[in-house]
Design a protein around this motif. Sequence first.
Motif, mmCIF file in Angstrom:
data_model
loop_
_atom_site.group_PDB
_atom_site.id
_atom_site.type_symbol
_atom_site.label_atom_id
_atom_site.label_comp_id
_atom_site.label_asym_id
_atom_site.label_seq_id
_atom_site.Cartn_x
_atom_site.Cartn_y
_atom_site.Cartn_z
ATOM 1 N N ARG A 8 0.832 -1.205 0.000
ATOM 2 C CA ARG A 8 0.000 0.000 0.000
ATOM 3 C C ARG A 8 0.864 1.250 0.000
ATOM 4 O O ARG A 8 0.608 2.197 -0.733
ATOM 5 C CB ARG A 8 -0.919 -0.033 1.211
ATOM 6 C CG ARG A 8 -1.815 1.146 1.339
ATOM 7 C CD ARG A 8 -2.672 1.016 2.582
ATOM 8 N NE ARG A 8 -3.460 2.203 2.750
ATOM 9 C CZ ARG A 8 -4.727 2.211 3.060
ATOM 10 N NH1 ARG A 8 -5.360 1.085 3.270
ATOM 11 N NH2 ARG A 8 -5.377 3.338 3.198
ATOM 12 N N GLU A 32 0.306 8.297 7.706
ATOM 13 C CA GLU A 32 -0.827 7.368 7.600
ATOM 14 C C GLU A 32 -2.062 8.053 7.018
ATOM 15 O O GLU A 32 -2.756 7.491 6.166
ATOM 16 C CB GLU A 32 -1.157 6.788 8.986
ATOM 17 C CG GLU A 32 -2.180 5.693 8.965
ATOM 18 C CD GLU A 32 -1.671 4.417 8.317
ATOM 19 O OE1 GLU A 32 -2.504 3.686 7.736
ATOM 20 O OE2 GLU A 32 -0.472 4.137 8.393
ATOM 21 N N ASP A 77 -3.806 7.236 3.488
ATOM 22 C CA ASP A 77 -5.235 6.907 3.396
ATOM 23 C C ASP A 77 -5.953 7.810 2.396
ATOM 24 O O ASP A 77 -6.798 7.357 1.623
ATOM 25 C CB ASP A 77 -5.908 7.025 4.767
ATOM 26 C CG ASP A 77 -5.505 5.918 5.726
ATOM 27 O OD1 ASP A 77 -4.976 4.892 5.250
ATOM 28 O OD2 ASP A 77 -5.722 6.089 6.941
ATOM 29 N N LEU A 92 -7.552 6.511 -1.118
ATOM 30 C CA LEU A 92 -8.995 6.632 -1.293
ATOM 31 C C LEU A 92 -9.371 7.010 -2.726
ATOM 32 O O LEU A 92 -10.397 6.567 -3.235
ATOM 33 C CB LEU A 92 -9.538 7.671 -0.309
ATOM 34 C CG LEU A 92 -11.031 7.809 -0.176
ATOM 35 C CD1 LEU A 92 -11.620 6.536 0.419
ATOM 36 C CD2 LEU A 92 -11.362 8.989 0.721
#
Length: 157
Positions: free
Chosen positions: A25, A70, A74, A78
């Motif tokens: 990720r 983080e 995220d 998204l």
Amino acid sequence: MRSYLILAMCGLYLIQYFVELNWLRYVVVALALIAFVGSAPKADPLPRLLGFFMMGFGIALEIGKGTGVEGISDGLFLILPLLCLITLAPLLSIPLRFGGYFEAVALLLKKLMQQPRKLYAGITGTLFLLSPVLNLGSVRIINEFLDELKLPSMMSA
């Protein structure tokens, strides 16, 4: 080079989506940032400035909220599904072109050029059948079907 970065980002995103590796990720997010920075020099000055402003403002907001790397990860992760869809949707037309489907549909639509209602029904029906399956890619595919026809603007709208 930036095209390869964007395609690698999309490919790794799809792999990460199914495998769900946390480290992958971060690799995908880093690749997205590198692709953004690498694509910026090719953009016009105003969109480039606006893009950097929005990216910088978003990063500053995440740091201000205390979420740090983080939160930034995220936020970028998204929007990656939409970015991948927009990037990869035009590639869906390649198998259809090589399969000869565009020519067959174009031939049918050329036959219907003298009958505007049937032509409109053919275009709308094709779009109706392809849209749920191909989502945004169907608009690109319909454009490929209609590209060779010189339709009036009222009909193509």
